[in-house]
Design an enzyme around this catalytic site. Structure first.
Site, PDB file in Angstrom:
ATOM      1  N   LYS A   1       0.841  -1.208   0.000  1.00  0.00           N
ATOM      2  CA  LYS A   1       0.000   0.000   0.000  1.00  0.00           C
ATOM      3  C   LYS A   1       0.877   1.259   0.000  1.00  0.00           C
ATOM      4  O   LYS A   1       2.085   1.185   0.213  1.00  0.00           O
ATOM      5  CB  LYS A   1      -0.943  -0.012   1.214  1.00  0.00           C
ATOM      6  CG  LYS A   1      -1.871  -1.238   1.249  1.00  0.00           C
ATOM      7  CD  LYS A   1      -2.914  -1.216   0.134  1.00  0.00           C
ATOM      8  CE  LYS A   1      -3.468  -2.582  -0.202  1.00  0.00           C
ATOM      9  NZ  LYS A   1      -4.473  -3.117   0.676  1.00  0.00           N
TER      10      LYS A   1
HETATM   11  C1  LIG Z   1      -5.509  -4.100   0.932  1.00  0.00           C
HETATM   12  C2  LIG Z   1      -6.960  -3.867   0.931  1.00  0.00           C
HETATM   13  C3  LIG Z   1      -7.780  -4.267   1.994  1.00  0.00           C
HETATM   14  C4  LIG Z   1      -7.289  -5.138   3.123  1.00  0.00           C
HETATM   15  O1  LIG Z   1      -6.257  -4.627   3.854  1.00  0.00           O
HETATM   16  P1  LIG Z   1      -5.292  -5.617   4.676  1.00  0.00           P
HETATM   17  O2  LIG Z   1      -4.436  -4.673   5.446  1.00  0.00           O
HETATM   18  O3  LIG Z   1      -4.511  -6.414   3.688  1.00  0.00           O
HETATM   19  O4  LIG Z   1      -6.142  -6.468   5.550  1.00  0.00           O
HETATM   20  C5  LIG Z   1      -9.115  -3.926   1.965  1.00  0.00           C
HETATM   21  N1  LIG Z   1      -9.635  -3.246   0.933  1.00  0.00           N
HETATM   22  C6  LIG Z   1      -8.893  -2.869  -0.119  1.00  0.00           C
HETATM   23  C7  LIG Z   1      -9.538  -2.093  -1.218  1.00  0.00           C
HETATM   24  C8  LIG Z   1      -7.543  -3.176  -0.165  1.00  0.00           C
HETATM   25  O5  LIG Z   1      -6.808  -2.804  -1.226  1.00  0.00           O
END
Ligand SMILES: *Cc1c(COP(=O)(O)O)cnc(C)c1O
Length: 378
Positions: free
Chosen positions: A183
C-alpha cells in the site's frame, strides 16, 4: 528474477533505525509509538479520532462490529474490489449486496447502482476509492443520510488523498486504512480506523483489545492492577515496531504520492500511442488522487492472461485488480450479470508496476514490453 517488479518498498535507513530504536527500548507491544502514530495520523485527518489496528481487514471488521448489525441486515459493497470488503460483511452475519461501477471510465461504486439496491434491510454502504481516486462523496453522503445508512470509507488505496479539500476517510462515518506491504503507506501488516464521533471511537477502542478497560502498558506502568471487560472484543492491536514504521512512512507519504503522480503521468503519455489499451479515470480529479496502482483495460480481442505471460517472459510483473468476486468459490451464488461493468472490467483489467522509488526509465521499459506483448497476444 524480475526486471521490473509490481511494487518495491520505499524504505531506507530511517525505517531500519525506527525499528531498531523500538527493539532496543524493551517495549514492543502497543504503547507510546502507537499513540504517537495515531496522533500524527489524526493531524492529517482534520482531527478525526484514530485507532491503529493490525490490518485493513481488522479496521473494516471493527467498523461493522461497531454498527451492531443483525443477521439479515444488508451492506452494499462494490462489486469491483478486494474481497475483504465482502468477507467482513459475511463475518458479522450480514449480507453483502454488490453494486456496480459507475462507468467503464469511473470504476468506483456507482451512486445510482447503490440507490437501486437499497431495501428495508440495508444498514450501511462500503465505498472504495479505487486506485486512489475519490468516490463521489457528496452524493454518497447525502444518499446515505437520506436513507439512514452508515457510510464506511475503505481508504486502503488512498491515504493522503482528498475529496475537494476534505481528507479521504473523514467524510464517511468510518475511514478504514490498510498499511499492508504494497500500500502507499507500508508497514507489513497494519491498519487504522478514523471516526468523527467520540462514542464510535470508544467502541472501536474497546473492540480492538478484548473489550478491556486497561492495557498491558497501564499495568506495566503501575496505573492499573486489573481490568474489567465491558463487552466481548478481539485482539486487533498493532505493535510498536509497525507503529514506528508507520510514523516514518507517514512523513514520507506526501512526497511518495507526488512521485506516484509523476510516474502515472509518464505512463499516460507513453501509453497514449499504444493500441489495444485504455486507461480509466482520465482527467478525473475530485481532489488529490493518490495513484495507488496504475490500472489499464485491454481490448476485448486480447487475452489478458496471454498478455501477463508475455510480460513475464520480458521480466515485467503485472497483476489484476480485481478478479471477479462471483468467480470465488465462497461467492458462486452471486450473479455476475447483476454487475455487468465490474464483470467486464474484472475480465480485462491489467495492473502495471508502480511505486515511488521506480525510475522513469523503468516506466519506459514497461511500456515498450507492453506494446510488444500486446502485438504478440493479439
Ligand atoms: C488491501 C486492501 C484491503 C485489506 O487490507 P489488509 O491490510 O490487507 O487487511 C481492503 N480493501 C482494499 C480495497 C484493499 O486494497
Amino acid at each position: 528474477m524480475w526486471k521490473v517488479q509490481l511494487f518495491e518498498l520505499n524504505y531506507d535507513e530511517l525505517e531500519i533505525r525506527a525499528v531498531e530504536e523500538v527493539v532496543r527500548s524493551g517495549w514492543i507491544t502497543m504503547g507510546p509509538k502507537t499513540s504517537e502514530f495515531e496522533s500524527e495520523f489524526q493531524k492529517q485527518l482534520d482531527g478525526h479520532m484514530c485507532t491503529a489496528v493490525s490490518s485493513g481487514t481488522a479496521a473494516l471488521h471493527l467498523a461493522l462490529l461497531a454498527l451492531e448489525l443483525e443477521p439479515g441486515d444488508e451492506v452494499i459493497v462494490p462489486a469491483l474490489t478486494f474481497v475483504a470488503d465482502a468477507n467482513v460483511v459475511r463475518m458479522v452475519g450480514a449480507k453483502p449486496v454488490f453494486a456496480d461501477c459507475e462507468s467503464m471510465d469511473n470504476w468506483n461504486i456507482g451512486v445510482e447502482s447503490i440507490r437501486q439496491r437499497i431495501t428495508d434491510r440495508t444498514r450501511a454502504v462500503i465505498c472504495v476509492h479505487y486506485a486512489g481516486y475519490a468516490c463521489r462523496m457528496a452524493e454518497l453522503r447525502s444518499l446515505c443520510d437520506e436513507n439512514g445508512l452508515a457510510l464506511v470509507e475503505d481508504v486502503a488505496h488512498a491515504p493522503g488523498g482528498t475529496y475537494g479539500d476534505r481528507p479521504l476517510g473523514t467524510i464517511g462515518d468510518f475511514g478504514c486504512f490498510s498499511f499492508f506491504t504494497n500500500k502507499n503507506l507500508s508497514v507489513g501488516e497494519g491498519g487504522m480506523v478514523a471516526v468523527g464521533d467520540p462514542d464510535l471511537d470508544a467502541r472501536i477502542r474497546l473492540l480492538r483489545s478484548h473489550g478491556m478497560t486497561t492495557l498491558t502498558l497501564d499495568r506495566h506502568e503501575g496505573r492499573a492492577i486489573s481490568y474489567d471487560v465491558l463487552q466481548p472484543g478481539l485482539n486487533y492491536r498493532i505493535d510498536e515496531m509497525r507503529a514506528a514504521l508507520g510514523l516514518v512512512q507517514l512523513a514520507k507519504l506526501p512526497a511518495a504520492n507526488r512521485r506516484r503522480a509523476e510516474l502515472s503521468a509518464h505512463y499516460d503519455s507513453l501509453l497514449a500511442d499504444v493500441d489495444g489499451i485504455q486507461r480509466p479515470f482520465r482527467g478525473y480529479e475530485p481532489g488529490v488522487n493518490t495513484f495507488h496502482i496504475y490500472p489499464v483495460i485491454l481490448d476485448g480481442r486480447l487475452d489478458r492472461d496471454a498478455v501477463i505471460v508475455a510480460l513475464r517472459t520480458r521480466g515485467i510483473q503485472a497483476s489484476i485488480h480485481y478478479p471477479a468476486i462471483p468467480e470465488f468459490e465462497a461467492y458462486v451464488h452471486e450473479d455476475p450479470a447483476a454487475t455487468p461493468l465490474a464483470t467486464d472490467i474484472a475480465k480485462s483489467e491489467l495492473t502495471l508496476p508502480l511505486y515511488p522509488t521506480m525510475g522513469r526509465d523503468k516506466v519506459d521499459v514497461v511500456c515498450e514490453a507492453l506494446a510488444d506483448s500486446i502485438r504478440e497476444a493479439g
